[in-house]
Design a protein around this motif. Structure first.
Motif, mmCIF file in Angstrom:
data_model
loop_
_atom_site.group_PDB
_atom_site.id
_atom_site.type_symbol
_atom_site.label_atom_id
_atom_site.label_comp_id
_atom_site.label_asym_id
_atom_site.label_seq_id
_atom_site.Cartn_x
_atom_site.Cartn_y
_atom_site.Cartn_z
ATOM 1 N N THR A 124 0.740 -1.256 -0.167
ATOM 2 C CA THR A 124 0.031 -0.020 -0.064
ATOM 3 C C THR A 124 0.715 1.448 0.071
ATOM 4 N N ASP A 147 -7.732 -4.332 -1.583
ATOM 5 C CA ASP A 147 -7.768 -5.136 -0.461
ATOM 6 C C ASP A 147 -8.954 -4.875 0.413
ATOM 7 N N ARG A 150 -8.471 -6.809 5.217
ATOM 8 C CA ARG A 150 -7.943 -5.927 6.467
ATOM 9 C C ARG A 150 -8.601 -4.830 6.838
ATOM 10 N N GLN A 156 -6.189 3.447 4.803
ATOM 11 C CA GLN A 156 -4.713 3.819 4.602
ATOM 12 C C GLN A 156 -4.279 3.983 3.241
ATOM 13 N N ASP A 199 -4.375 -2.397 -5.680
ATOM 14 C CA ASP A 199 -3.912 -2.718 -4.254
ATOM 15 C C ASP A 199 -4.726 -3.910 -4.007
HETATM 16 MG MG LIG Z 1 -1.758 -3.136 2.319
#
Ligand SMILES: [Mg+2]
Ligand SMILES: Nc1nc2c(ncn2[C@@H]2O[C@H](COP(=O)(O)OP(=O)(O)OP(=O)(O)O)[C@@H](O)[C@H]2O)c(=O)[nH]1
Length: 321
Positions: A124, A147, A150, A156, A199
């Motif tokens: 990331t 993603d 998570r 993020q 990502d």
């Molecule tokens: Mg990541």
């Protein structure tokens, strides 16, 4: 960033590797005035113990030994130059030209890059840096947050997208990652982005799941735009040393990895791993990460890398002793 600044950053990033690996080489070279068998044997030991790997060390040593004989090198000072040359040679993968800055191929548009790798390697963060680099090169960039596994992964990436000043496509946590990838590419096409960077998760419930998911993302991207993704870049954490090779094999068996990004070179003495990876796996290293800031990602330039490993000067031995 100017080339000299880039080199300075790379040089300071590789300080730990340089001090251990090449500090030993410098010592070796200054211990004797003439190259002999014992010296070459000790050089072999130094390289193997510095994460360069046995296979790669053998290639480098064979070439040096042959050149010492054929080209009649004798003085130990010349050994450093020979080593530098041979390291640059093993880094040269498939005769491919290494890009001097963050340029994209002229086509297609959007150019689709999928970023993969195990959890925590820096995917990331690297996407944030890549987005910044491409934007600074004048490209329109869009990142996709596939993603969805998570917690806080979206947030993020969003922070990085803001820092880089680029658009982001995301869905709620737990959404189908392939659907997010599809959406991102659709949006990239609609908005005429030059590059779409996807990502992906580093960890799912099981490793099998992760590999299946990456294959699915790949398939779905190709369905949206034939030939996409144009690059699958595997991110490797340099501090893991030889274990990185295993990761390349694993990911390569699921998705065709077109290039590597080696991160965290700044925090490790294991920079020699880059040599092992290039030589043994024949997959080009495309970028290296040398810090946590947005401008800490550099297109991999083998000459600059070797210069940085040796402190950018053949006289480094003289400076240190
Ligand atoms: Mg990541
Ligand atoms: N020193 C240093 N730290 C880095 C570099 N690249 C990434 N990091 C750090 O590595 C940590 C993990 O980075 P992430 O980008 O979250 O890694 P990830 O692969 O996306 O992780 P998951 O999403 O959990 O799979 C962060 O603390 C980053 O700041 C680098 O080149 N140098």
């Amino acid at each position: 960033m100017k080339f000299s600044e880039t080199l300075k950053k790379l040089t300071s990033g590789l300080a730990k590797t340089r001090d251990t690996l090449f500090g030993k080489v410098t010592q070796l070279v200054s211990s004797k005035s003439v190259i002999d068998d014992e010296m070459l044997e000790r050089l072999e030991e130094i390289l193997i113990s510095s994460d360069v790997g046995v296979e790669t060390t053998v290639v480098i040593l064979d070439n040096i030994t042959r050149r010492v004989k054929e080209e009649r090198y004798q003085s130990s000072d010349q050994l450093t130059a020979l080593l530098k040359d041979e390291i640059a040679r093993v880094l040269h993968v498939d005769g491919e030209q290494v890009p001097a800055d963050s340029r994209l191929p002229a086509e297609p548009r959007p150019y689709v890059i999928m970023i993969v790798g195990v959890n925590g390697v820096g995917k990331t963060t690297t996407i944030g840096k890549l987005a910044h680099n491409y934007r600074a090169s004048g490209y329109k960039v869009l990142v996709g947050a596939a993603d969805t596994f998570r917690a806080a992964a979206n947030e993020q990436l969003e922070i990085w997208a803001q820092r880089a000043g680029v658009e982001i496509v995301q869905q709620s946590r737990g959404a189908d990652p392939a659907a997010v990838a599809f959406d991102s590419l659709s949006s990239g096409i609609a908005k005429q982005a030059d590059v779409v960077i996807i990502d992906t998760a580093g960890r799912l419930h099981t490793k099998v799941n992760l590999m299946e998911e990456l294959k699915k993302i790949r398939r779905v991207l190709d369905k949206r735009m034939t030939g996409a993704p144009h690059e699958v870049l595997l991110v490797l954490d340099a501090t893991t040393g030889q274990n990185a090779l295993q990761q390349v094999r694993q990911f390569s068996s699921a998705v065709k990895v077109t290039g590597l990004i080696v991160t965290k070179l700044d925090g490790t003495a294991k920079g020699g791993i880059v040599l092992a990876i290039s030589t043994e796996l024949k997959i080009p290293v495309k970028f290296v990460g040398v810090g946590e800031q947005i401008d800490d990602l550099q297109p991999f330039d083998r000459r600059a890398f070797v210069d940085a490993l040796f402190g950018n000067s053949l006289d480094v031995g003289a400076e240190q002793s």
